[in-house]
Write a protein that holds these residues in place. Structure first.
Motif, PDB file in Angstrom:
ATOM      1  N   ILE A  68       1.727  70.768  64.264  1.00  7.90           N
ATOM      2  CA  ILE A  68       2.399  71.429  65.382  1.00  7.90           C
ATOM      3  C   ILE A  68       1.535  71.319  66.642  1.00  7.90           C
ATOM      4  O   ILE A  68       0.355  71.645  66.614  1.00  7.90           O
ATOM      5  CB  ILE A  68       2.640  72.921  65.048  1.00  7.90           C
ATOM      6  N   GLU A  69       2.125  70.870  67.721  1.00  7.99           N
ATOM      7  CA  GLU A  69       1.388  70.825  68.986  1.00  7.99           C
ATOM      8  C   GLU A  69       1.271  72.235  69.544  1.00  7.99           C
ATOM      9  O   GLU A  69       2.186  73.057  69.398  1.00  7.99           O
ATOM     10  CB  GLU A  69       2.114  69.932  69.989  1.00  7.99           C
ATOM     11  N   LYS A  71       1.575  73.404  72.452  1.00 10.59           N
ATOM     12  CA  LYS A  71       2.631  73.795  73.395  1.00 10.59           C
ATOM     13  C   LYS A  71       3.934  74.189  72.704  1.00 10.59           C
ATOM     14  O   LYS A  71       4.791  74.843  73.319  1.00 10.59           O
ATOM     15  CB  LYS A  71       2.884  72.672  74.394  1.00 10.59           C
ATOM     16  N   PHE A  72       4.075  73.803  71.423  1.00 11.16           N
ATOM     17  CA  PHE A  72       5.276  74.173  70.670  1.00 11.16           C
ATOM     18  C   PHE A  72       5.029  75.290  69.644  1.00 11.16           C
ATOM     19  O   PHE A  72       5.969  75.745  68.990  1.00 11.16           O
ATOM     20  CB  PHE A  72       5.843  72.956  69.941  1.00 11.16           C
ATOM     21  N   HIS A  74       4.482  78.379  69.807  1.00  9.73           N
ATOM     22  CA  HIS A  74       5.153  79.677  70.021  1.00  9.73           C
ATOM     23  C   HIS A  74       6.522  79.734  69.351  1.00  9.73           C
ATOM     24  O   HIS A  74       7.066  80.820  69.118  1.00  9.73           O
ATOM     25  CB  HIS A  74       5.296  79.949  71.520  1.00  9.73           C
ATOM     26  N   LYS A  75       7.081  78.583  69.010  1.00  8.33           N
ATOM     27  CA  LYS A  75       8.397  78.548  68.368  1.00  8.33           C
ATOM     28  C   LYS A  75       8.327  78.841  66.869  1.00  8.33           C
ATOM     29  O   LYS A  75       9.366  79.003  66.222  1.00  8.33           O
ATOM     30  CB  LYS A  75       9.039  77.171  68.566  1.00  8.33           C
ATOM     31  N   TYR A  76       7.128  78.919  66.327  1.00  9.28           N
ATOM     32  CA  TYR A  76       6.955  79.062  64.879  1.00  9.28           C
ATOM     33  C   TYR A  76       6.676  80.495  64.427  1.00  9.28           C
ATOM     34  O   TYR A  76       6.417  80.737  63.262  1.00  9.28           O
ATOM     35  CB  TYR A  76       5.860  78.112  64.391  1.00  9.28           C
ATOM     36  N   ASP A 153      -1.670  80.423  69.527  1.00 12.98           N
ATOM     37  CA  ASP A 153      -0.962  79.136  69.464  1.00 12.98           C
ATOM     38  C   ASP A 153      -1.915  77.996  69.104  1.00 12.98           C
ATOM     39  O   ASP A 153      -1.535  77.051  68.401  1.00 12.98           O
ATOM     40  CB  ASP A 153      -0.254  78.850  70.780  1.00 12.98           C
ATOM     41  N   SER A 157      -1.608  75.537  65.724  1.00 15.44           N
ATOM     42  CA  SER A 157      -1.685  74.088  65.828  1.00 15.44           C
ATOM     43  C   SER A 157      -2.806  73.538  64.949  1.00 15.44           C
ATOM     44  O   SER A 157      -2.617  72.553  64.223  1.00 15.44           O
ATOM     45  CB  SER A 157      -1.918  73.683  67.289  1.00 15.44           C
TER      46      SER A 157
END
Length: 203
Positions: A68-69, A71-72, A74-76, A153, A157
């Motif tokens: 997971i990057e 920047k992404f 927070h969606k997890y 975050d 990652s």
């Protein structure tokens, strides 16, 4: 469900235990049997005479992810709370001195307290959240997520490089200074921005 824990993520805690500052997150794990059941007291295990409380912000993963990057990340997750990573410090010191893994000192039954979860949308910034542990109505530990060496975050990652994150997994994000031994009859309460999310008794 797995519990992924981060060590040495607050400078003052690193200094109080005289550890080296890491160049990347320190990661260890607890099994699901480490979770203390609701309404149960924490029983000091017979193999330790120096069990310490370590209060931490925790997050619950809400979908499967790998590599997971940041920047992404927070969606997890959409919920956060506070918990305790109980540590048999005397046993951990012996294991570390021999270069052995920490699991016996960190992952024993009942060694993880998981508080009531709150929606992260309730907080204006996850990078400036105050959390606290009270022991017998007095502040024992207090910290703020702004002091993390690696933010939430970034941790998601990082650990997703090694472990596929699955729904229901919990990440413990590290403890601030003030860790100390618990004793029978202690009452421990965890707070996130002043809201109590767990209360347990020590036996």
């Amino acid at each position: 469900m797995k519990i992924i824990c981060i060590g040495r993520n607050y400078t003052n805690h690193i200094e109080e235990l005289k550890n080296e500052r890491p160049t990347e997150p320190v990661v260890f794990m607890k099994p699901d049997s480490a979770v203390l059941l609701k309404q149960h007291p924490f029983v000091i295990p017979e193999f330790s005479e120096d069990v310490h409380h370590e209060v931490e912000i925790i997050v619950k993963i809400n979908k499967v992810g790998k590599y997971i990057e940041t920047k992404f990340a927070h969606k997890y997750y959409d919920e956060i709370s506070v918990g305790i990573d109980f540590t048999a410090r005397d046993l951990q010191v012996k294991l570390k001195a021999k270069g052995l893994p920490w699991e016996k000192a960190k992952a024993f039954d009942g060694s993880a307290i998981i508080g009531e979860f709150l929606p992260k949308s309730q907080f204006s910034s996850l990078e400036n959240i105050t959390f606290e542990l009270k022991k017998n109505n007095e502040t024992a530990q207090i910290g703020n997520s702004s002091l993390m060496l690696w933010k939430i975050d970034e941790l998601i990652s990082y650990v997703s490089q090694f472990f596929t994150l699955k729904i229901g997994d919990i990440i413990f994000t590290g403890t601030p200074e003030g860790v100390a031994a618990v004793k029978p009859d202690d009452v421990l309460e965890g707070f996130l921005e002043g809201q109590q999310l767990f209360r347990i008794q020590v036996k």
